[in-house]
Motif scaffolding. Structure first.
Motif, PDB file in Angstrom:
ATOM      1  N   UNK A 242       0.866  -1.181   0.000  1.00 23.97           N
ATOM      2  CA  UNK A 242       0.000   0.000   0.000  1.00 23.97           C
ATOM      3  C   UNK A 242       0.900   1.227   0.000  1.00 23.97           C
ATOM      4  N   UNK A 243       0.809   2.020  -1.064  1.00 19.40           N
ATOM      5  CA  UNK A 243       1.609   3.245  -1.192  1.00 19.40           C
ATOM      6  C   UNK A 243       0.683   4.427  -1.390  1.00 19.40           C
ATOM      7  N   UNK A 244       0.901   5.474  -0.601  1.00 15.38           N
ATOM      8  CA  UNK A 244       0.035   6.645  -0.694  1.00 15.38           C
ATOM      9  C   UNK A 244      -1.411   6.321  -0.380  1.00 15.38           C
ATOM     10  N   UNK A 245      -1.624   5.336   0.464  1.00 16.99           N
ATOM     11  CA  UNK A 245      -2.974   4.951   0.848  1.00 16.99           C
ATOM     12  C   UNK A 245      -3.671   4.048  -0.136  1.00 16.99           C
ATOM     13  N   UNK A 246      -2.992   3.665  -1.234  1.00 20.23           N
ATOM     14  CA  UNK A 246      -3.623   2.859  -2.279  1.00 20.23           C
ATOM     15  C   UNK A 246      -2.853   1.553  -2.494  1.00 20.23           C
ATOM     16  N   UNK A 247      -3.551   0.434  -2.545  1.00 21.86           N
ATOM     17  CA  UNK A 247      -2.874  -0.818  -2.937  1.00 21.86           C
ATOM     18  C   UNK A 247      -2.302  -0.670  -4.343  1.00 21.86           C
ATOM     19  N   UNK A 248      -1.040  -1.009  -4.489  1.00 20.13           N
ATOM     20  CA  UNK A 248      -0.326  -0.849  -5.761  1.00 20.13           C
ATOM     21  C   UNK A 248      -0.257   0.605  -6.212  1.00 20.13           C
ATOM     22  N   UNK A 249      -0.347   1.548  -5.277  1.00 15.88           N
ATOM     23  CA  UNK A 249      -0.175   2.947  -5.630  1.00 15.88           C
ATOM     24  C   UNK A 249       1.263   3.229  -6.030  1.00 15.88           C
ATOM     25  N   UNK A 250       1.479   4.277  -6.783  1.00 16.15           N
ATOM     26  CA  UNK A 250       2.817   4.587  -7.294  1.00 16.15           C
ATOM     27  C   UNK A 250       3.345   5.941  -6.823  1.00 16.15           C
ATOM     28  N   UNK A 253       4.169   7.393   0.277  1.00 23.02           N
ATOM     29  CA  UNK A 253       4.894   6.519   1.193  1.00 23.02           C
ATOM     30  C   UNK A 253       4.285   5.119   1.200  1.00 23.02           C
ATOM     31  N   UNK A 254       5.144   4.106   1.303  1.00 24.66           N
ATOM     32  CA  UNK A 254       4.671   2.745   1.536  1.00 24.66           C
ATOM     33  C   UNK A 254       4.530   2.561   3.035  1.00 24.66           C
ATOM     34  N   UNK A 255       3.320   2.237   3.495  1.00 23.58           N
ATOM     35  CA  UNK A 255       3.119   2.102   4.931  1.00 23.58           C
ATOM     36  C   UNK A 255       2.325   0.860   5.306  1.00 23.58           C
ATOM     37  N   UNK A 256       2.083  -0.033   4.342  1.00 24.47           N
ATOM     38  CA  UNK A 256       1.324  -1.231   4.683  1.00 24.47           C
ATOM     39  C   UNK A 256       1.475  -2.280   3.593  1.00 24.47           C
ATOM     40  N   UNK A 257       1.085  -3.501   3.944  1.00 28.18           N
ATOM     41  CA  UNK A 257       0.996  -4.596   2.988  1.00 28.18           C
ATOM     42  C   UNK A 257      -0.302  -5.329   3.254  1.00 28.18           C
ATOM     43  N   UNK A 258      -0.983  -5.703   2.181  1.00 30.10           N
ATOM     44  CA  UNK A 258      -2.200  -6.513   2.309  1.00 30.10           C
ATOM     45  C   UNK A 258      -1.812  -7.958   2.045  1.00 30.10           C
ATOM     46  N   UNK A 259      -2.198  -8.831   2.956  1.00 24.75           N
ATOM     47  CA  UNK A 259      -1.828 -10.241   2.867  1.00 24.75           C
ATOM     48  C   UNK A 259      -3.064 -11.114   2.976  1.00 24.75           C
ATOM     49  N   UNK A 260      -2.923 -12.334   2.472  1.00 24.39           N
ATOM     50  CA  UNK A 260      -4.029 -13.291   2.519  1.00 24.39           C
ATOM     51  C   UNK A 260      -3.698 -14.378   3.532  1.00 24.39           C
ATOM     52  N   UNK A 261      -4.621 -14.622   4.427  1.00 20.09           N
ATOM     53  CA  UNK A 261      -4.430 -15.659   5.432  1.00 20.09           C
ATOM     54  C   UNK A 261      -4.811 -17.029   4.916  1.00 20.09           C
ATOM     55  N   UNK A 329       7.916  -3.753  -7.788  1.00 19.39           N
ATOM     56  CA  UNK A 329       7.754  -3.212  -9.145  1.00 19.39           C
ATOM     57  C   UNK A 329       6.391  -2.561  -9.314  1.00 19.39           C
ATOM     58  N   UNK A 330       5.376  -3.162  -8.736  1.00 18.33           N
ATOM     59  CA  UNK A 330       4.016  -2.631  -8.909  1.00 18.33           C
ATOM     60  C   UNK A 330       3.825  -1.271  -8.250  1.00 18.33           C
ATOM     61  N   UNK A 331       4.648  -0.925  -7.246  1.00 16.03           N
ATOM     62  CA  UNK A 331       4.506   0.389  -6.611  1.00 16.03           C
ATOM     63  C   UNK A 331       5.575   1.368  -7.103  1.00 16.03           C
ATOM     64  N   UNK A 332       6.264   1.031  -8.178  1.00 18.72           N
ATOM     65  CA  UNK A 332       7.175   1.986  -8.790  1.00 18.72           C
ATOM     66  C   UNK A 332       8.645   1.761  -8.565  1.00 18.72           C
ATOM     67  N   UNK A 333       9.042   0.660  -7.972  1.00 11.42           N
ATOM     68  CA  UNK A 333      10.463   0.377  -7.783  1.00 11.42           C
ATOM     69  C   UNK A 333      11.115   0.064  -9.129  1.00 11.42           C
ATOM     70  N   UNK A 334      12.392   0.378  -9.228  1.00  8.24           N
ATOM     71  CA  UNK A 334      13.162   0.049 -10.424  1.00  8.24           C
ATOM     72  C   UNK A 334      13.913  -1.255 -10.198  1.00  8.24           C
ATOM     73  N   UNK A 335      14.239  -1.913 -11.306  1.00  3.67           N
ATOM     74  CA  UNK A 335      15.061  -3.114 -11.212  1.00  3.67           C
ATOM     75  C   UNK A 335      16.522  -2.714 -11.092  1.00  3.67           C
TER      76      UNK A 335
END
Length: 568
Positions: A242-250, A253-261, A329-335
């Motif tokens: 979660x970046x900028x309050x949006x899942x996969x936002x670009x 700030x990254x401040x969370x991760x959504x996970x599946x139990x 990559x989905x939130x804007x990181x470079x390789x």
């Protein structure tokens, strides 16, 4: 799993450490014009028919599907050594830490952890890597990575290693030792294949073999984390950052991760100060391999190994699918800039008096042709196999006696040297397990190994001439490694394909383990540690620094990252 003596066959490896991605393929992956004479094939990249699926971010997980939110200051994703060390370092600084992992328990494999020095090394009269040695290793990779990270390890690894030794010293189930390295006389410590003794290993009753005890350390770190108040959630698979309050936002700030139990429901784990990726490699994703490590695609055989519940139930690590890299990559990181990604591939436990070398006797192709100077490390031979096809090492029964002392693989430094009789007995054990071949004549040996008999006979005759002359005019091997092949019975060791252990690197990473975008700007709140740290290796991982990945990317960078986050 325990591996004893010098035996290390494919069946044993796959049974106990399959999750490490150490799987092999036949010679079909080799070029058709290779000197070994084996045909090959080239994988067709999905990019040729519409692009790679992992490059497109999935639809954001809607808030309505998130059933629970867990808040902390730091969220670490991954329960391998790097994630565990980072979490422990952060919690010791007073931070509220949550660690989540897809696995049902901590994961680890191997057991070599390199530090330039430590109080323990000093107590044994060992340690001390010279700047020249480090520079030589960097030069071997043509300076084609972020050398700043290597010097950070050189300057801070002693501090980090002393820290983790102190934290684990009171645990009676753990035994600390230094791994046996290649032994070299003082006048050869500038030789290109020299590797100093600096690999720290922890072992226990359940993991007694030197360099196989990393699960022991990981289990101890888990207990230390729980005692310190960290919250650990297993069986939880990270899905989207979660970046900028949006899942996969670009942006933002990254401040969370959504996970599946395990029940299929989504949970949001909020890290107010940082989210740390420690999710391992990407060798379990064929598309990522085709894009980032194309020359080694066919070295991997089972692309779904990490999904095997029988594997995940073990403490050993997995053949991972690059989920952390994808989320970044989905939130804007470079390789990373280094391409292709370096791989960790080797030919372990080869019959050789130095445990981290390939066989130093005569080696030939399937045509019986000698093709190189047989003076190389176990991490060098895989790329020769790629070029020439299967390699065949030829020994006679006097080879062990002519190569003393014989340092056994996976032993404590200075212990466990084998006599010639013990070496031959171990070889006969390999023959019974069909990992070596034994014959009374060279013709019989060639036929058993699938090598052209006439070609082998010619190469042996030429090799013995060079030995008698004391000078290798063909490939200039050191004279002390030249020994005749003239006393039956004869032994053969064959390697058809490299053993792929993992792929190094991924997201572009700063010296402080911050994940960066294409402009080299850190993405606020996002870090990564461990195998996935970008631009740490080029060409291949050569094993001359035993345990460099664990010692640098996991322990040193994990330790420093926890403290860096606390100071933000």
């Amino acid at each position: 799993m325990s591996i004893t003596g010098t035996d290390f066959d494919r069946r044993t490896f796959l049974k106990g450490a399959a999750a490490a991605g150490a799987v092999t393929v036949g010679a079909g992956a080799l070029a058709s014009c290779a000197p070994g004479g084996k045909g090959g094939k080239t994988a067709k990249a999905p990019a040729e028919v519409g692009g790679y699926s992992f490059e497109k971010a999935p639809d954001p997980i809607p808030d309505s599907e998130v059933k629970q939110t867990v808040e902390a200051e730091v969220v670490v994703i991954g329960a391998g050594p790097s994630g565990l060390v980072t979490a422990l370092s952060a919690v010791e600084q007073g931070l509220d830490v949550v660690l989540i992992a897809q696995s049902p328990n901590v994961v680890a494999r191997g057991g070599s952890n390199a530090a330039v020095n430590s109080r323990y090394l000093r107590s044994l009269g060992l340690g001390g890597v010279t700047p020249r040695f480090l520079l030589e290793q960097i030069a071997q990779a043509s300076f084609n990575f972020d050398v700043n990270k290597w010097y950070r390890w050189m300057n801070r690894s002693e501090e980090a290693m002393d820290w983790i030794i102190e934290r684990t010293s009171a645990r009676p189930e753990l035994k600390l030792c230094v791994e046996q390295s290649n032994e070299w006389p003082d006048d050869m410590k500038t030789y290109p294949l020299y590797g100093p003794s600096m690999s720290h290993c922890w072992n226990s009753r359940d993991y007694p073999i030197v360099a196989d005890g990393q699960p022991s350390l990981a289990l101890a770190l888990r207990e230390l984390l729980e005692q310190a108040g960290a919250r650990l959630f297993f069986g939880v698979q990270a899905q989207q950052l979660v970046r900028g309050g949006k899942p996969n936002g670009t942006e933002g700030r990254v401040d969370a991760v959504i996970a599946k139990g395990g029940d299929g429901s989504y949970v949001k784990y909020v890290g107010k100060k940082a989210v740390v990726l420690a999710t391992g490699d990407f060798s379990g994703d064929r598309e990522m391999m085709e894009k980032y490590a194309p020359e080694c695609v066919e070295w991997v055989q089972n692309w779904n190994l990490q999904q095997d519940p029988d594997v995940l139930d073990k403490v050993y690590g997995g053949l991972y699918t690059g989920q952390g890299q994808k989320m970044g990559l989905w939130v804007g990181a470079a390789w990373q800039r280094t391409w292709p990604n370096a791989v960790m591939a080797a030919t372990f436990a080869a019959p050789n008096p130095n445990p981290w070398n390939a066989p130093s006797t005569l080696m030939v192709t399937d045509r019986g042709m000698r093709f190189c100077c047989e003076d190389m490390g176990c991490g060098h031979l895989p790329y020769l196999i790629k070029h020439v096809g299967p390699v065949n090492a030829i020994f006679d029964s006097k080879y062990p006696a002519r190569n003393q002392p014989w340092h056994n693989w996976k032993n404590v430094h200075g212990e466990g040297d084998q006599t010639p009789e013990e070496v031959l007995a171990a070889w006969d054990g390999r023959v019974e397990k069909k990992t070596m071949v034994k014959a009374n004549t060279l013709d019989e040996l060639a036929q058993a190994m699938g090598v052209d008999p006439a070609g082998l006979k010619k190469s042996v005759e030429r090799y013995n001439e060079l030995v008698a002359a004391g000078v290798d005019e063909d490939f200039h091997k050191r004279p002390e490694l030249l020994h005749p092949i003239d006393t039956p019975p004869f032994y053969g060791w064959r390697k058809e394909a490299p053993m792929l252990l993992t792929v190094m690197g991924g997201l572009r990473t700063s010296i402080d383990m911050e994940v960066c975008d294409a402009d080299d700007k850190p993405i606020e709140g996002l870090y990564n540690v461990g195998t996935m740290v970008g631009d740490c290796y080029a060409n291949s991982y050569n094993f001359l620094i035993e345990g460099h990945n664990h010692g640098m990317n996991c322990i040193t960078f994990g330790y420093l990252t926890g403290r860096h986050i606390a100071g933000k």
